[in-house]
Write a protein that holds these residues in place. Structure first.
Motif, PDB file in Angstrom:
ATOM      1  N   PRO A 196     -53.096 -27.039  -5.368  1.00 56.77           N
ATOM      2  CA  PRO A 196     -53.528 -25.923  -6.217  1.00 56.77           C
ATOM      3  C   PRO A 196     -53.634 -24.619  -5.434  1.00 56.77           C
ATOM      4  O   PRO A 196     -54.102 -24.593  -4.300  1.00 56.77           O
ATOM      5  CB  PRO A 196     -54.916 -26.357  -6.700  1.00 56.77           C
ATOM      6  N   TYR A 197     -53.197 -23.556  -6.077  1.00 55.27           N
ATOM      7  CA  TYR A 197     -53.344 -22.193  -5.571  1.00 55.27           C
ATOM      8  C   TYR A 197     -54.308 -21.505  -6.528  1.00 55.27           C
ATOM      9  O   TYR A 197     -54.017 -21.342  -7.711  1.00 55.27           O
ATOM     10  CB  TYR A 197     -51.986 -21.495  -5.542  1.00 55.27           C
ATOM     11  N   LEU A 198     -55.488 -21.143  -6.015  1.00 55.57           N
ATOM     12  CA  LEU A 198     -56.554 -20.624  -6.859  1.00 55.57           C
ATOM     13  C   LEU A 198     -56.586 -19.105  -6.891  1.00 55.57           C
ATOM     14  O   LEU A 198     -56.339 -18.447  -5.885  1.00 55.57           O
ATOM     15  CB  LEU A 198     -57.919 -21.114  -6.362  1.00 55.57           C
ATOM     16  N   CYS A 199     -56.923 -18.619  -8.054  1.00 55.15           N
ATOM     17  CA  CYS A 199     -57.206 -17.203  -8.228  1.00 55.15           C
ATOM     18  C   CYS A 199     -58.567 -17.131  -8.920  1.00 55.15           C
ATOM     19  O   CYS A 199     -59.180 -18.152  -9.184  1.00 55.15           O
ATOM     20  CB  CYS A 199     -56.124 -16.530  -9.062  1.00 55.15           C
ATOM     21  N   LEU A 244     -55.085 -23.995   4.236  1.00 57.14           N
ATOM     22  CA  LEU A 244     -55.662 -24.928   3.273  1.00 57.14           C
ATOM     23  C   LEU A 244     -57.180 -24.954   3.391  1.00 57.14           C
ATOM     24  O   LEU A 244     -57.732 -25.023   4.488  1.00 57.14           O
ATOM     25  CB  LEU A 244     -55.091 -26.329   3.549  1.00 57.14           C
ATOM     26  N   ASP A 245     -57.859 -24.870   2.258  1.00 58.24           N
ATOM     27  CA  ASP A 245     -59.317 -25.007   2.202  1.00 58.24           C
ATOM     28  C   ASP A 245     -59.643 -26.396   1.670  1.00 58.24           C
ATOM     29  O   ASP A 245     -58.938 -26.923   0.807  1.00 58.24           O
ATOM     30  CB  ASP A 245     -59.925 -23.935   1.295  1.00 58.24           C
ATOM     31  N   LYS A 246     -60.733 -26.984   2.174  1.00 60.54           N
ATOM     32  CA  LYS A 246     -61.142 -28.328   1.772  1.00 60.54           C
ATOM     33  C   LYS A 246     -61.743 -28.321   0.376  1.00 60.54           C
ATOM     34  O   LYS A 246     -62.539 -27.453   0.047  1.00 60.54           O
ATOM     35  CB  LYS A 246     -62.178 -28.900   2.748  1.00 60.54           C
ATOM     36  N   GLY A 247     -61.376 -29.323  -0.396  1.00 54.22           N
ATOM     37  CA  GLY A 247     -61.911 -29.497  -1.734  1.00 54.22           C
ATOM     38  C   GLY A 247     -63.280 -30.160  -1.707  1.00 54.22           C
ATOM     39  O   GLY A 247     -63.963 -30.179  -0.688  1.00 54.22           O
ATOM     40  N   ASP A 264     -58.258 -30.397  -2.179  1.00 54.95           N
ATOM     41  CA  ASP A 264     -57.974 -29.306  -1.248  1.00 54.95           C
ATOM     42  C   ASP A 264     -57.133 -28.267  -1.980  1.00 54.95           C
ATOM     43  O   ASP A 264     -56.395 -28.589  -2.921  1.00 54.95           O
ATOM     44  CB  ASP A 264     -57.220 -29.818  -0.029  1.00 54.95           C
ATOM     45  N   PHE A 265     -57.223 -27.008  -1.553  1.00 53.44           N
ATOM     46  CA  PHE A 265     -56.562 -25.925  -2.278  1.00 53.44           C
ATOM     47  C   PHE A 265     -56.239 -24.765  -1.355  1.00 53.44           C
ATOM     48  O   PHE A 265     -56.749 -24.662  -0.240  1.00 53.44           O
ATOM     49  CB  PHE A 265     -57.453 -25.441  -3.433  1.00 53.44           C
ATOM     50  N   TYR A 266     -55.392 -23.882  -1.860  1.00 56.28           N
ATOM     51  CA  TYR A 266     -55.130 -22.584  -1.254  1.00 56.28           C
ATOM     52  C   TYR A 266     -55.804 -21.531  -2.130  1.00 56.28           C
ATOM     53  O   TYR A 266     -55.945 -21.719  -3.333  1.00 56.28           O
ATOM     54  CB  TYR A 266     -53.633 -22.289  -1.191  1.00 56.28           C
ATOM     55  N   SER A 267     -56.186 -20.411  -1.533  1.00 55.90           N
ATOM     56  CA  SER A 267     -56.845 -19.351  -2.280  1.00 55.90           C
ATOM     57  C   SER A 267     -56.086 -18.044  -2.145  1.00 55.90           C
ATOM     58  O   SER A 267     -55.523 -17.748  -1.095  1.00 55.90           O
ATOM     59  CB  SER A 267     -58.278 -19.166  -1.761  1.00 55.90           C
ATOM     60  N   ASN A 268     -56.147 -17.257  -3.204  1.00 55.53           N
ATOM     61  CA  ASN A 268     -55.414 -15.991  -3.208  1.00 55.53           C
ATOM     62  C   ASN A 268     -56.187 -14.829  -2.598  1.00 55.53           C
ATOM     63  O   ASN A 268     -55.665 -13.744  -2.501  1.00 55.53           O
ATOM     64  CB  ASN A 268     -55.017 -15.617  -4.639  1.00 55.53           C
ATOM     65  N   ASP A 269     -57.447 -15.051  -2.231  1.00 58.67           N
ATOM     66  CA  ASP A 269     -58.235 -13.894  -1.816  1.00 58.67           C
ATOM     67  C   ASP A 269     -59.348 -14.317  -0.868  1.00 58.67           C
ATOM     68  O   ASP A 269     -60.085 -15.259  -1.152  1.00 58.67           O
ATOM     69  CB  ASP A 269     -58.836 -13.236  -3.058  1.00 58.67           C
ATOM     70  N   SER A 270     -59.506 -13.596   0.218  1.00 59.19           N
ATOM     71  CA  SER A 270     -60.567 -13.911   1.176  1.00 59.19           C
ATOM     72  C   SER A 270     -61.938 -13.492   0.664  1.00 59.19           C
ATOM     73  O   SER A 270     -62.945 -13.784   1.286  1.00 59.19           O
ATOM     74  CB  SER A 270     -60.283 -13.235   2.522  1.00 59.19           C
ATOM     75  N   HIS A 271     -61.991 -12.816  -0.490  1.00 55.97           N
ATOM     76  CA  HIS A 271     -63.277 -12.467  -1.097  1.00 55.97           C
ATOM     77  C   HIS A 271     -63.861 -13.642  -1.880  1.00 55.97           C
ATOM     78  O   HIS A 271     -64.996 -13.593  -2.319  1.00 55.97           O
ATOM     79  CB  HIS A 271     -63.139 -11.254  -2.023  1.00 55.97           C
ATOM     80  N   ASN A 272     -63.055 -14.688  -2.068  1.00 52.13           N
ATOM     81  CA  ASN A 272     -63.536 -15.875  -2.762  1.00 52.13           C
ATOM     82  C   ASN A 272     -64.423 -16.677  -1.818  1.00 52.13           C
ATOM     83  O   ASN A 272     -64.262 -16.626  -0.603  1.00 52.13           O
ATOM     84  CB  ASN A 272     -62.358 -16.722  -3.240  1.00 52.13           C
ATOM     85  N   LEU A 273     -65.350 -17.423  -2.399  1.00 48.89           N
ATOM     86  CA  LEU A 273     -66.321 -18.169  -1.597  1.00 48.89           C
ATOM     87  C   LEU A 273     -66.200 -19.664  -1.835  1.00 48.89           C
ATOM     88  O   LEU A 273     -65.898 -20.102  -2.949  1.00 48.89           O
ATOM     89  CB  LEU A 273     -67.746 -17.726  -1.947  1.00 48.89           C
TER      90      LEU A 273
END
Length: 180
Positions: A39-42, A61-64, A82-91
């Motif tokens: 998953p690529y999260l927004c 990759l960030d841990k789920g 586990d996922f990827y994120s579109n923004d470093s402002h996400n927590l």
């Protein structure tokens, strides 16, 4: 469910319940949509914040098994995988109590985070790692500690009620079709 109204709640510092960190950052212009299975999260309220499934460098990759907050829009979800994120402002909020770190508890906690902080943060005043450091979340308590067992039982009960309603709805549709 009937006894839930009688439960006691208390406020806890977010940092007493979770370890908080920023997600890694992959710009949408750098991905190939639907190129993989991760998953690529927004920060969208739709589809559990998943905008696509991609293949990408695993160092991003960030841990789920965590609570995810879309920082700019304050979208709060539970991310099982586990996922990827579109923004470093996400927590990412990782539950500190490993023995209580399950899907049901974290679904409940995501809802509590949303209800406790959702009125405060939005696109115009986004949450950040710095801001969440002082925030509190309201949780059910037992012996002055978060009542994780109650959280688990409540989410499980809600899931069973939803399944029951889906079965009843399906039965009604089948019966109506048979009449026609």
């Amino acid at each position: 469910m009937k006894n839930f109204d009688n439960e006691k709640f208390d406020e806890f510092n977010v940092l007493d319940i979770f370890d908080v960190k920023n997600t890694k950052n992959i710009l949408s212009r750098d991905i190939i949509e639907n190129s993989g299975e991760i998953p690529y999260l927004c920060a969208s309220t739709e589809n559990n914040a998943i905008s696509s499934y991609i293949s990408y460098d695993e160092k991003y990759l960030d841990k789920g098994n965590c609570v995810f907050i879309g920082g700019k829009t304050f979208v709060v979800t539970y991310q099982e995988n586990d996922f990827y994120s579109n923004d470093s402002h996400n927590l990412i909020l990782n539950l500190r109590k490993e023995d209580e770190k399950n899907k049901l508890n974290q679904l409940y906690l995501a809802t509590c985070i949303n209800k406790s902080l959702g009125r405060k943060y939005s696109w115009g005043d986004s949450i950040s790692n710095r801001k969440i450091q002082t925030e509190k979340v309201s949780l059910p308590v037992k012996n002055k500690q978060p009542n994780y067992k109650l959280m688990e039982i409540l989410i499980s009960a809600i899931q069973k009620l939803v399944i029951k309603e889906v079965v009843l709805y399906t039965d009604r549709k089948i019966a109506a079709t048979q009449i026609v």
